[in-house]
Design a protein around this motif. Structure first.
Motif, PDB file in Angstrom:
ATOM      1  N   LEU A 288       0.825  -1.208   0.000  1.00  0.00           N
ATOM      2  CA  LEU A 288       0.000   0.000   0.000  1.00  0.00           C
ATOM      3  C   LEU A 288       0.855   1.251   0.000  1.00  0.00           C
ATOM      4  O   LEU A 288       0.550   2.257  -0.648  1.00  0.00           O
TER       5      LEU A 288
ATOM      6  N   GLN B 293       0.790   4.187  -2.838  1.00  0.00           N
ATOM      7  CA  GLN B 293       0.469   5.560  -2.475  1.00  0.00           C
ATOM      8  C   GLN B 293       1.632   6.491  -2.808  1.00  0.00           C
ATOM      9  O   GLN B 293       1.428   7.647  -3.186  1.00  0.00           O
TER      10      GLN B 293
ATOM     11  N   PHE C 230      -1.882   8.066   4.321  1.00  0.00           N
ATOM     12  CA  PHE C 230      -3.307   7.795   4.185  1.00  0.00           C
ATOM     13  C   PHE C 230      -4.158   8.823   4.917  1.00  0.00           C
ATOM     14  O   PHE C 230      -5.114   9.359   4.368  1.00  0.00           O
ATOM     15  N   CYS C 231      -3.790   9.135   6.181  1.00  0.00           N
ATOM     16  CA  CYS C 231      -4.598  10.087   6.951  1.00  0.00           C
ATOM     17  C   CYS C 231      -3.935  11.444   7.052  1.00  0.00           C
ATOM     18  O   CYS C 231      -4.543  12.403   7.528  1.00  0.00           O
TER      19      CYS C 231
ATOM     20  N   TYR D 258      -0.306   1.977  10.866  1.00  0.00           N
ATOM     21  CA  TYR D 258      -1.158   1.462   9.804  1.00  0.00           C
ATOM     22  C   TYR D 258      -2.031   0.305  10.321  1.00  0.00           C
ATOM     23  O   TYR D 258      -3.199   0.174   9.952  1.00  0.00           O
TER      24      TYR D 258
ATOM     25  N   CYS E 238      -4.476   3.986  12.257  1.00  0.00           N
ATOM     26  CA  CYS E 238      -4.817   4.863  11.133  1.00  0.00           C
ATOM     27  C   CYS E 238      -6.322   4.851  10.879  1.00  0.00           C
ATOM     28  O   CYS E 238      -6.935   3.776  10.734  1.00  0.00           O
TER      29      CYS E 238
ATOM     30  N   MET F 119      -7.872   5.837   8.256  1.00  0.00           N
ATOM     31  CA  MET F 119      -8.245   5.634   6.865  1.00  0.00           C
ATOM     32  C   MET F 119      -8.120   4.168   6.437  1.00  0.00           C
ATOM     33  O   MET F 119      -8.472   3.824   5.316  1.00  0.00           O
ATOM     34  N   LEU F 120      -7.583   3.311   7.331  1.00  0.00           N
ATOM     35  CA  LEU F 120      -7.388   1.905   6.996  1.00  0.00           C
ATOM     36  C   LEU F 120      -8.230   1.033   7.921  1.00  0.00           C
ATOM     37  O   LEU F 120      -8.566   1.404   9.042  1.00  0.00           O
TER      38      LEU F 120
ATOM     39  N   GLU G 263      -7.803   0.140   2.430  1.00  0.00           N
ATOM     40  CA  GLU G 263      -8.375   1.462   2.676  1.00  0.00           C
ATOM     41  C   GLU G 263      -9.895   1.335   2.844  1.00  0.00           C
ATOM     42  O   GLU G 263     -10.548   0.531   2.191  1.00  0.00           O
TER      43      GLU G 263
ATOM     44  N   SER H 105     -12.133   3.339   1.945  1.00  0.00           N
ATOM     45  CA  SER H 105     -12.854   3.755   0.738  1.00  0.00           C
ATOM     46  C   SER H 105     -12.947   2.641  -0.298  1.00  0.00           C
ATOM     47  O   SER H 105     -13.841   2.631  -1.151  1.00  0.00           O
TER      48      SER H 105
ATOM     49  N   GLU I 217     -11.181  13.508  -2.263  1.00  0.00           N
ATOM     50  CA  GLU I 217     -10.369  13.154  -1.105  1.00  0.00           C
ATOM     51  C   GLU I 217     -10.615  14.092   0.065  1.00  0.00           C
ATOM     52  O   GLU I 217     -10.502  13.710   1.225  1.00  0.00           O
TER      53      GLU I 217
ATOM     54  N   THR J 283     -13.447  12.803   1.972  1.00  0.00           N
ATOM     55  CA  THR J 283     -13.084  11.558   2.656  1.00  0.00           C
ATOM     56  C   THR J 283     -12.349  11.847   3.954  1.00  0.00           C
ATOM     57  O   THR J 283     -12.615  11.261   5.003  1.00  0.00           O
TER      58      THR J 283
END
Length: 883
Positions: A730, A734, A777-778, A794, A798, A800-801, A812, A814, A877, A880
């Motif tokens: 990931l 990213q 991610f965040c 992570y 996190c 976002m995960l 993620e 999303s 984003e 999000t």
């Protein structure tokens, strides 16, 4: 008046003298400042071998005091105090009064007149093993005596800082001043009429002529050693002796004197038996208690019979002075049950629920002795203290100054009679009742006719006597006779003497008196090891000795007396190892006889113990022990009702397996699960495995548990490693996206985070290090976000995960719906709802669509969709991150 004087001689004159002599004064306890439960001051009113005395409360305030009221107003001549062995007051003060003061009126306290004080030694020299008997001579008149106890001597046993007094004795005479002068002048007139001179040196030292004479029978040591019933008889006989002297019946007086001396030894022995009986009751060893009771009754009956033969005993003398209740010697609230204390030096003080406690009798006096030191000056000169340090022989001290030692008793063992040496035995014989053994009965004459023909009626009569000292004397005389038999004696005479001796030995082995039993063993050992080899008799004679005595000796190993059990077992083991006996292999054959179901516990345990010990000494080769007889006996013993017997049997089987390995297994059942349900067989088979070096079941189970734990740890590490690999992938994806859109993403992140990810220029971070310590991610930045720190972030923190609940992969949020439908290991079990666009289990999808309870999703250009909270929010984003 002079004509009546001859009528006043004899008994009246003696009673006048007796009345003037100091004697023991009775008293009652009026009050005390306090006491520990079970140790009331009222116990001081009783003098007997089993009293416990008074003990202060725990952690009490000092000084403590006790007030005694004497039965009459008297002139105190002597005070005796028996101190505790470790709860010792440093100083005791004495006060006397004519009447009892009002304790609530302090100004009346001067009614008590201070006599002085006495100091007690700290007993460190004896290791707190002996009790100090303090004798103090005073001259004071009154009816109330107050004792004040000061701070205790500190030692490791007195953990509650208590003081105690085991006994107190008051000796004096009535303070009748009105009659004293008249009595004195009257007695002088009688002496003048009879021609007696009170200053006659020939009468000096005799009790009849001294008004200050104190009888040893009034001494505290006498009562504390003597059986109460015997003590009463001794006092009655002493009165008769004095009457006989006054009437000039000197032969009768001599007879009484000897009887009193003998009875004092009898009383001491009965007192010791009483103590041992009470200790046995406390330990709930009722067999031993019964034995001690029988010993007391038999011994008392023998002594009384001897007294009756000499016309010294009648019904009046046999009245019991008091019945001592048989209560346990320990209370549930005693210090032993509440708090662990340092182990006491062979001595225990235990509370009782009545007035009796463990006594302080012992056969041999303590080496600690008391002597009177120089007197104190001024007010203390009336009460000389004792020097705690001198060491003198107790027998050489005056009667009043002999020590009264505490009983020596190991923790957890019953009080037993001390071993007697040959010198002690001879002393006991010389001090015993004089005379000859009683004639043999008709039954005894028939039973022992063959022995009488060989050894003579006198010796056999002694062996059959009801008096134990005669029985012992007979065995010792026989021992001497056999030792002195010349070598050239005809073989037939030697054999007849041996058989007659074995006949008496068999009878003596059954004797309940320890000294007689030991004398029989001594005689038997001499016959086997000296008499037979000396006269070169055959092995048949040795076999006769062993076979006639070993069954009775084995029976004695089941005796209720621990001392007799041990003595018998040790002698059997010793005899089995005699070179003359070992080759006969007789004793092992008796030890492997199956245990009877109704045999006593002690007998079974002793037989098993003997077998185990002799197996180690003799082995199974040409010893009488074989694999077959030992294993059959041991396996049958595994079913015995007594745990100790079963445990010893297991130990024997394991020892046999060490020596003979596989041949032992023939006598045991197969090693399977059903057999192992029996804990004894399980123990045996696991023991065999250890001897063979194999793993036991317990060790195998432990190994399996360890392997399972290691496997679980391995799987956990592999799972972590897989998650870390997913996170790394990931991160790479990213990073590629970030590189392409770095210029557009940086301003957006700065505005959205509101300071979370501040501009690189504002933070002073070069562009090339902008992604350091940053969650891609965040957008959160932290100094802890090292490579390992980011992995942890992570995985757990996190926002976002998330982890897929079905395949444990980190994705993620999303893209969770897309993952469930296309990537997850369980993707075949999911379907997509056309209304909310989320992944739903196919089994639940029809009901989900039919109910129409889901929140409809908006087009991707108008809103984003959260698969966790099932809500729509701003597209892109930015929306999000805000969500």
């Amino acid at each position: 008046m002079l004509m009546t004087v001859p009528g006043t001689t004899g008994i009246p004159h003696a009673s006048a003298q007796t009345r003037r002599m100091p004697h023991k004064i009775g008293f009652v306890v009026v009050s005390s400042s306090g006491h520990e439960d079970g140790f009331s001051a009222r116990e001081l009113m009783i003098h007997a071998p089993t009293v416990s005395g008074w003990r202060s409360p725990r952690f009490c305030q000092f000084p403590q005091e006790i007030v005694l009221q004497m039965v009459e107003r008297c002139r105190i001549r002597k005070l005796q105090l028996l101190a505790h062995q470790y709860m010792i007051s440093s100083k005791i003060e004495f006060y006397i009064s004519e009447s009892l003061p009002e304790y609530f009126a302090p100004y009346q306290a001067e009614r008590f007149r201070r006599l002085g004080y006495v100091s007690l030694c700290d007993n460190e020299k004896t290791g707190c093993k002996a009790r100090e008997l303090k004798s103090v001579y005073v001259d004071a008149v009154g009816q109330f005596l107050k004792l004040i106890f000061h701070q205790n001597h500190a030692n490791k046993y007195n953990i509650y800082n208590q003081v105690a007094l085991v006994a107190i004795n008051i000796i004096g005479d009535p303070a009748d001043f009105s009659d004293e002068s008249n009595t004195a002048s009257r007695e002088k007139l009688i002496d003048h009429y009879l021609g007696h001179n009170s200053e006659d040196p020939a009468l000096e030292g005799t009790y009849a002529r001294r008004s200050d004479y104190i009888s040893p029978l009034d001494d505290l040591a006498f009562d504390m050693y003597q059986d109460p019933e015997v003590a009463q008889i001794i006092r009655k006989l002493d009165e008769r002796k004095r009457e006989a002297v006054q009437k000039e019946r000197y032969d009768y007086a001599k007879k009484l004197k000897q009887a009193i001396a003998d009875l004092q030894k009898v009383g001491e022995r009965l007192g010791r038996y009483e103590v041992e009986k009470r200790c046995a009751v406390e330990k709930e060893d009722y067999d031993l208690a019964k034995e001690k009771k029988q010993q007391m009754e038999q011994y008392r009956a023998e002594v009384y019979e001897q007294l009756e033969l000499h016309s010294l005993l009648d019904a009046e003398l046999m009245r019991r002075p008091l019945d001592l209740p048989l209560w346990p010697l320990a209370r549930s609230d005693s210090p032993r049950h509440q708090k662990p204390v340092p182990s006491l030096p062979q001595l225990e003080e235990r509370g009782t629920e009545n007035q009796f406690a463990e006594p302080f009798l012992q056969e041999k006096p303590s080496s600690y002795s008391l002597t009177i030191s120089p007197q104190h000056s001024a007010v203390d000169q009336l009460l000389p203290a004792t020097d705690p340090h001198p060491k003198t022989n107790a027998e050489s001290l005056p009667y009043d100054e002999r020590p009264l030692p505490a009983i020596r008793k190991h923790h957890g063992e019953a009080v037993v009679e001390p071993e007697m040496s040959d010198a002690d035995i001879s002393d006991a014989r010389r001090g015993g009742l004089s005379g000859e053994p009683e004639p043999l009965t008709e039954k005894a004459l028939r039973e022992a006719s063959s022995a009488i023909d060989v050894l003579g009626e006198t010796l056999v009569a002694g062996a059959y006597s009801k008096t134990w000292s005669y029985r012992e004397d007979a065995l010792l005389a026989l021992y001497k006779k056999l030792m002195e038999m010349p070598v050239g004696t005809p073989k037939e005479d030697l054999k007849n003497t041996l058989r007659a001796s074995i006949f008496l030995i068999r009878r003596a082995i059954k004797d309940i008196v320890t000294s007689v039993f030991q004398a029989s063993l001594k005689l038997l050992k001499m016959i086997i090891t000296q008499y037979i080899p000396k006269h070169k008799l055959s092995k048949l004679e040795t076999a006769h000795c062993v076979e006639r005595t070993i069954p009775i000796l084995l029976t004695r190993t089941g005796d209720s007396s621990a001392r007799l059990r041990v003595t018998a077992a040790n002698f059997i083991q010793e005899m089995a190892l005699f070179k003359e006996v070992k080759s006969l292999q007789i004793i092992p054959s008796y030890l492997v006889q199956p245990l009877k179901a109704n045999s006593s516990v002690h007998l079974a345990m002793s037989q098993m113990g003997l077998l185990a010990r002799l197996l180690k000494d003799l082995g199974t080769g040409s010893s009488g022990f074989t694999i077959d007889n030992v294993m059959k006996f041991s396996v049958s013993s595994l079913e015995h009702r007594v745990y100790e017997v079963r445990e010893t049997a297991v130990r024997i089987i394991l020892d046999m397996y060490r020596q003979h390995q596989a041949s032992i297994l023939e006598y045991l059942p197969a090693d399977d699960n059903n057999t192992r349900k029996n804990i004894l067989y399980k123990t045996l088979f696991e023991g065999f495995a250890k001897i063979d070096g194999r793993a036991t079941d317990a060790e195998m189970r432990q190994a399996r548990r360890k392997a399972a734990t290691e496997e679980a740890e391995k799987q956990k590490k592999e799972e972590i490693k897989a998650v870390q690999g997913q996170l790394a992938a990931l991160k790479e994806i990213q990073a590629e996206v970030q590189e392409k859109e770095s210029d557009a993403v940086k301003p957006k992140n700065q505005d959205i985070q509101g300071g979370k990810a501040a501009p690189a220029e504002a933070l002073g971070i070069p562009d090339e290090h902008y992604l350091d310590n940053l969650c891609i991610f965040c957008g959160e930045r932290s100094e802890s976000f090292t490579e390992e720190g980011l992995d942890l972030h992570y995985w757990k923190h996190c926002l976002m995960l998330t982890r897929c609940d079905h395949c444990k992969q980190v994705v993620e949020i999303s893209s969770l719906t897309e993952h469930l439908l296309t990537e997850c290991d369980k993707k075949d079990g999911f379907g997509k709802c056309y209304r909310c666009s989320e992944a739903v289990f196919k089994e639940e999808l029809p009901r989900h669509i039919k109910n129409k309870e889901c929140n409809p999703a908006k087009p991707e250009k108008l809103a984003n969709r959260c698969p966790l909270c099932h809500e729509n929010f701003s597209p892109g984003e930015e929306g999000t991150l805000k969500n």
